[in-house]
Design an enzyme around this catalytic site. Structure first.
Site: not given
Length: 546
Positions: A125, A186, A297
């Site tokens: 990632h 997340d 957030e």
């Protein structure tokens, strides 16, 4: 490492030559702490560098539990960013930690006769090729997932996991005991070693700090191939160095993660603001409150129309009539996203707490949207979007992401320029923005942040459409990123990049600032040949030519 005292030798050429030979013989196989220079320039006679055939033969001699693959390794030259593609010479699929340590030790003992470097790759990632190794060895850390996961239940609960384990698997395993890690990212389909080498941040960071602040112990394989167990009290320097260390000092093969009680359900809430200062004031108020939400957030919506009509199927407005009357009119809007944990038997108490917290905020009243979902469903929310994008062929495209830590004192200046002048079109991806408390971050780790009590994470999570030459094309987005970076530098905002990416050591030195000296010392101690994590572009392995 100091320079030879040439001022005392310039009148004695013969003595100087002797000194250089003596000096080189005491440098461990070509230490190089600068990516732009190499001891090769001294043209000292050394064994010739190994060619690719010899490298393959050399690696094949290692007696491993796992195996190397030398062909069809294109997957290891690709990551989520989809912008950098460096093909390795080999991919190691380890079945044990000794597989990793033996491989690195073997490459370390080759010294400067080999240009081999090593990159640990988790779930792939990275966005800038950080987990790639051009003509080197990539270690497939997910091969270690099969190693046993152990949950310890006691006064101080924790879980021992492999560095290649995915956070989503840790969640499912710990929930069997009514426990879960306190701090998350997340997106949960990432490896433990990958996030701990950076920071690991989500909406819980204001309360619990990042994931690197919630680790008790690590097992690390250094750039010398040594397997070291480290913690706050044992091998402390390596422990703090590896946390947030961008893979420069060792590969995390095992971690002991702090756990806490896990809720069963969450109240998931979103509200909108049209004024940036009101939005940030409310965010800052919430992260400083004693009994606040459990997750805080925010994100920015630029020039979107019909926003509330297709807000999200899983959310419902508190007042449907008012929501239907609201129109964004193409304005830039600021969304506050909060979550409150609860169990079914305390619903009434939680609802009262939420009402009290919301009553102190100044959001647009008609934009209160809420949803009630399971704890797992909330934490794994991004994976749902991933599957939808994969089905449309829109997941494996370029992702030129840009992440910042912005000091609270300069967040208004940042927003005024970025969202007022640079990003005037619709954003092709989420823009996250939320504050965290510095006091919850351990300043002994390698991670660098702004020197203020409160700072903001601002993340431009853009996607570039293949072959597009418009505003959603890669060239346009990269140019936009450059404008943002140039403004931050010119305005001297005191920002720090998260998941940093630089091309020169001077830029890296500026990034680490006063921490650079310690960073260099640690590199020299734990990876003196600069074997590890070449994709970060901080150091280049030194080689000598004959």
């Amino acid at each position: 490492m100091g320079s030879p005292p040439l001022i005392f030798l310039k009148h004695n050429i013969i003595y100087l030559k002797v000194f250089i030979i003596f000096f080189l013989s005491h440098v461990p196989n070509g230490t190089n702490l600068c990516p732009n220079h190499s001891l090769a320039t001294l043209k000292v006679q050394r064994p010739p560098r190994l060619n690719s055939t010899n490298i393959v033969s050399s690696l094949e001699t290692l007696g491993l539990d796992g195996y190397f693959s030398f062909e069809n390794n294109h997957h290891a030259a690709k990551d989520f960013g989809n912008m950098y593609h460096f093909l390795p010479s080999a991919v190691l699929h380890p079945k044990s930690v000794p597989d990793i340590s033996n491989t690195i030790r073997h490459i370390y003992e080759m010294g400067s006769a080999s240009e081999l470097t090593v990159a640990a790759r988790g779930h792939g990632h990275s966005t800038q090729g950080q987990a790639q190794a051009h003509q080197g060895v990539v270690i497939n850390m997910e091969s270690l997932q099969r190693l046993e996961m152990q949950v310890h239940i006691g006064k101080t609960p924790y879980v021992d996991v492999s560095g290649g384990e995915l956070w989503i698997n840790i969640l499912h395993e710990t929930l069997k005991h009514g426990l879960a890690p306190k701090s998350w990212t997340d997106y949960l389909h990432l490896t433990v070693g990958g996030t701990l080498s950076n920071a690991g941040i989500s909406g819980q960071a204001f309360q619990h700090g990042p994931q690197i602040s919630n680790v008790y112990q690590l097992e690390v394989v250094t750039g010398k191939g040594e397997v070291v167990t480290c913690s706050e009290k044992k091998n402390t320097d390596l422990f703090y160095g590896v946390l947030g260390g961008l893979g420069q000092f060792g590969i995390i093969t095992r971690a002991r993660i702090s756990l806490g009680p896990a809720p069963k359900m969450v109240k998931w809430i979103r509200v909108l603001y049209s004024d940036f200062s009101t939005f940030t004031k409310d965010q800052e108020q919430l992260i400083s409150s004693e009994n606040s939400f459990d997750y805080i957030e925010g994100f920015i919506i630029i020039n979107r129309t019909g926003l509330l009509n297709n807000w999200r199927s899983s959310f419902r407005p508190k007042d449907p009539a008012q929501a239907n009357q609201f129109s964004s009119d193409g304005r830039t809007l600021y969304c506050l996203e909060v979550v409150k944990h609860f169990n079914p038997d305390d619903t009434k108490t939680v609802n009262q707490s939420i009402e009290n917290l919301l009553s102190k905020l100044s959001y647009i009243p008609s934009t209160l949207f809420l949803s009630e979902v399971s704890y797992v469903e909330f934490l794994d929310r991004v994976h749902v979007s991933e599957k939808k994008l994969q089905a449309k062929g829109l997941w494996e495209i370029p992702h030129p992401w840009l992440n910042f830590f912005v000091p609270k004192s300069r967040i208004s200046d940042f927003a005024e320029e970025i969202f007022g002048n640079i990003l005037t079109d619709t954003s092709n991806g989420p823009i996250l923005i939320y504050p965290v408390n510095q006091s919850k971050w351990n300043n002994k780790t390698s991670l660098v942040t702004p020197d203020e009590d409160v700072f903001y994470l601002v993340a431009f999570l853009t996607s570039a459409m293949p072959s597009s030459t418009g505003t959603d094309g890669l060239a346009h987005i990269l140019n936009q990123n450059k404008r943002i970076l140039d403004f931050c530098a010119t305005a001297e905002l005191g920002i720090k990049q998260y998941l940093p990416h630089y091309n020169t050591q001077e830029e890296w030195q500026a990034h680490f600032g006063p921490h650079w000296k310690v960073f260099v010392q640690r590199k020299s101690a734990y990876d003196p040949l600069a074997i590890l994590a070449p994709g970060q572009r901080i150091y280049r392995k030194a080689t000598r030519t004959s």
